[in-house]
Design a protein around this motif. Structure first.
Motif, PDB file in Angstrom:
ATOM      1  N   LEU A  68     -13.876   0.304   0.488  1.00  0.00           N
ATOM      2  CA  LEU A  68     -12.432   0.140   0.616  1.00  0.00           C
ATOM      3  C   LEU A  68     -12.080  -1.206   1.221  1.00  0.00           C
ATOM      4  O   LEU A  68     -11.162  -1.900   0.759  1.00  0.00           O
TER       5      LEU A  68
ATOM      6  N   GLN B  20      -9.150   4.020  -3.885  1.00  0.00           N
ATOM      7  CA  GLN B  20     -10.348   4.808  -3.563  1.00  0.00           C
ATOM      8  C   GLN B  20     -11.303   4.935  -4.739  1.00  0.00           C
ATOM      9  O   GLN B  20     -12.471   5.274  -4.555  1.00  0.00           O
TER      10      GLN B  20
ATOM     11  N   LEU C  50       0.858  -1.186   0.000  1.00  0.00           N
ATOM     12  CA  LEU C  50       0.000   0.000   0.000  1.00  0.00           C
ATOM     13  C   LEU C  50       0.893   1.233   0.000  1.00  0.00           C
ATOM     14  O   LEU C  50       1.736   1.404   0.888  1.00  0.00           O
TER      15      LEU C  50
ATOM     16  N   LEU D 194      -3.037   7.638   5.852  1.00  0.00           N
ATOM     17  CA  LEU D 194      -3.763   7.000   4.768  1.00  0.00           C
ATOM     18  C   LEU D 194      -5.257   7.063   5.028  1.00  0.00           C
ATOM     19  O   LEU D 194      -5.728   6.746   6.130  1.00  0.00           O
TER      20      LEU D 194
ATOM     21  N   SER E 132      -6.183   4.557  -8.129  1.00  0.00           N
ATOM     22  CA  SER E 132      -5.945   4.244  -6.741  1.00  0.00           C
ATOM     23  C   SER E 132      -7.107   3.394  -6.222  1.00  0.00           C
ATOM     24  O   SER E 132      -8.148   3.264  -6.876  1.00  0.00           O
TER      25      SER E 132
ATOM     26  N   GLY F 159       0.996   5.395  -0.067  1.00  0.00           N
ATOM     27  CA  GLY F 159       0.225   6.611   0.162  1.00  0.00           C
ATOM     28  C   GLY F 159       1.090   7.849   0.022  1.00  0.00           C
ATOM     29  O   GLY F 159       2.318   7.787   0.124  1.00  0.00           O
TER      30      GLY F 159
ATOM     31  N   GLY G 245      -3.014   4.645  -2.313  1.00  0.00           N
ATOM     32  CA  GLY G 245      -4.054   5.139  -1.423  1.00  0.00           C
ATOM     33  C   GLY G 245      -3.965   6.631  -1.224  1.00  0.00           C
ATOM     34  O   GLY G 245      -2.875   7.213  -1.215  1.00  0.00           O
TER      35      GLY G 245
END
Length: 473
Positions: free
Chosen positions: A190, A173, A91, A220, A171, A93, A212
């Motif tokens: 999510l 989201q 992940l 995040l 991403s 961010g 993210g």
């Protein structure tokens, strides 16, 4: 309220039976939102059926080291722990526009040129936009597969047909699960999307990188359960006004946490910085009051940076404390220690503190460098330009030793520094044979006398005493 639609905290993912202003789990305010059920899976009666027996082993069993694929980007490989691990989930961010997509596109091109099949799925940009960026970065000839999609079902169908070695989702989201009524980017979306994608990566052996968004506090966005699902959590940091970018690992199951990679944003993308210490000190002005060089440790590397302080008279009752790159609470504590243990008050003064180059420091070893910069700015007297500072300051005013003293001294000596101020009880190991002059002290009062006092140990006298200025007794 329906049983399958609890209120969920958007900060930590904790479920609540009813809405309230504050989350009981993490303490965040106004983060509870009503969400639908995550899935229509089997009920409790079906789960009560007997399953297969688990295969057990012991701690002394032979375990194979996870195979890695090097990206060819040394700073990225360093942060990942040596390369990309198959079937791992990462992940990433960072703030908008910081360079996340640029970094991943460059890494994807390197992996693809090395023979790995790479699929880049963008939910924020079209394929044409990514192709334009690739041409600008000189990556148009790289065999990276592109797709612009936001439907999770379509993405998983494509991946199952021919599982690639690496999947990049930019991403998370923007991806939505059509089995849920919630909007994309919500807590339930999510959590469901991340669980499905990570499950695919583990099942089919593909490495997965999820991009993210971050909140205004820099964390995040979304529930913390997403960070627990993945193997590695990376943050891409940097200030808009600086060309430097830091890739920091805050969680890594396959390598050291808190490791950093340093990049420089150029017209042709992100360039690796081989010697970040020299880069952060390249614009340093020698013999300027209020500046101190700190020898810090970031992950497995030693990093030298400049800490800048400015102390100016303030109107009565209106003094300010402004901090960039450091913990504001740490500054307030050090100001109190200097007042109580060294007799030097900053009352009636504005105090500004900054880390040059946009770097962020969380190490307590920076206490001594911060105190040195503050005292230098207040007294108007520059510190020795070829001296580095490191050490932790306790509430009693004692200087506490910090780890990896030898590595800090070696890096400073390599860059031409000739002396170091450090706690007396530091474990130097082989560093005692260094050519550097070591100024080791036990407490903050002796440090003030050593660095700013006269040869007799008397307290320093400022050229002009500002209102509220109190000399050391």
């Amino acid at each position: 309220m329906a049983k399958d639609a609890p209120f969920v905290c958007s900060a930590c993912g904790a479920a609540h039976a009813k809405w309230s202003g504050q989350c009981d789990a993490c303490g965040a305010w106004n983060t509870l939102v009503e969400q639908g059920a995550l899935s229509q899976g089997p009920g409790a009666k079906k789960l009560a059926a007997r399953g297969s027996r688990l295969e057990l082993t012991d701690l002394g069993g032979e375990a194979e080291e996870a195979p890695r694929t090097a990206a060819g980007v040394a700073e990225l490989d360093r942060v990942l722990g040596g390369g990309l691990v198959a079937a791992s989930a990462i992940l990433l961010g960072g703030d908008p526009g910081i360079g996340k997509s640029t970094l991943l596109l460059q890494a994807a091109a390197r992996f693809a040129r090395g023979g790995m099949e790479v699929l880049y799925v963008s939910g924020e940009e079209s394929a044409a936009q990514i192709q334009l960026r690739a041409r600008r970065l000189g990556l148009a000839e790289s065999p990276v597969k592109l797709a612009a999609a936001t439907n999770l079902r379509d993405i998983l169908t494509t991946l199952d047909a021919a599982p690639p070695g690496l999947v990049i989702i930019d991403s998370i989201q923007t991806i939505w699960h059509d089995g849920l009524d919630a909007a994309p980017g919500s807590v339930s979306q999510l959590r469901a999307v991340a669980q499905e994608l990570v499950s695919f990566a583990k099942r089919r052996g593909s490495a997965l990188i999820l991009v993210g968004h971050v909140t205004k506090e820099g964390a995040l966005a979304g529930p913390r359960v997403i960070e627990h699902l993945v193997d590695t959590v990376l943050y891409f940091e940097g200030e808009r006004g600086h060309a430097f970018r830091l890739l920091r690992a805050v969680k890594n199951r396959f390598g050291p946490a808190d490791e950093i990679g340093v990049f420089e944003m150029t017209g042709k993308g992100l360039a690796e910085v081989k010697n970040p210490s020299a880069l952060f000190l390249s614009d340093r002005e020698a013999e300027v009051p209020g500046t101190a060089v700190f020898a810090g440790i970031e992950g497995t590397r030693t990093l030298l940076c400049e800490i800048q302080a400015l102390v100016a008279p303030a109107p009565p009752g209106q003094s300010r404390r402004s901090v960039l790159g450091l913990d504001a609470g740490r500054l307030n504590m050090l100001l109190a220690v200097l007042d109580a243990r060294a007799g030097i008050s900053f009352a009636g003064h504005d105090v500004y503190l900054n880390v040059a180059g946009g770097l962020r420091i969380t190490e307590p070893a920076a206490d001594l460098a911060i105190a040195a910069a503050l005292l230098s700015a207040r007294e108007g007297r520059p510190l020795p330009s070829l001296c580095v500072f490191f050490g932790e300051i306790s509430l009693s005013g004692a200087l506490r030793p910090v780890p990896q003293t030898e590595n800090r001294l070696k890096e400073a000596q390599k860059l031409g520094f000739t002396s170091a101020a450090l706690p007396r009880l530091s474990r130097r190991g082989g560093a005692g044979r260094t050519q550097m002059r070591l100024r080791d002290m036990d407490e903050i009062a002796s440090f003030v006398a050593e660095m700013f006092g006269e040869a007799s140990g008397e307290a320093p006298a400022a050229p002009e005493a500002a209102p509220g200025h109190r000399q050391e007794s």
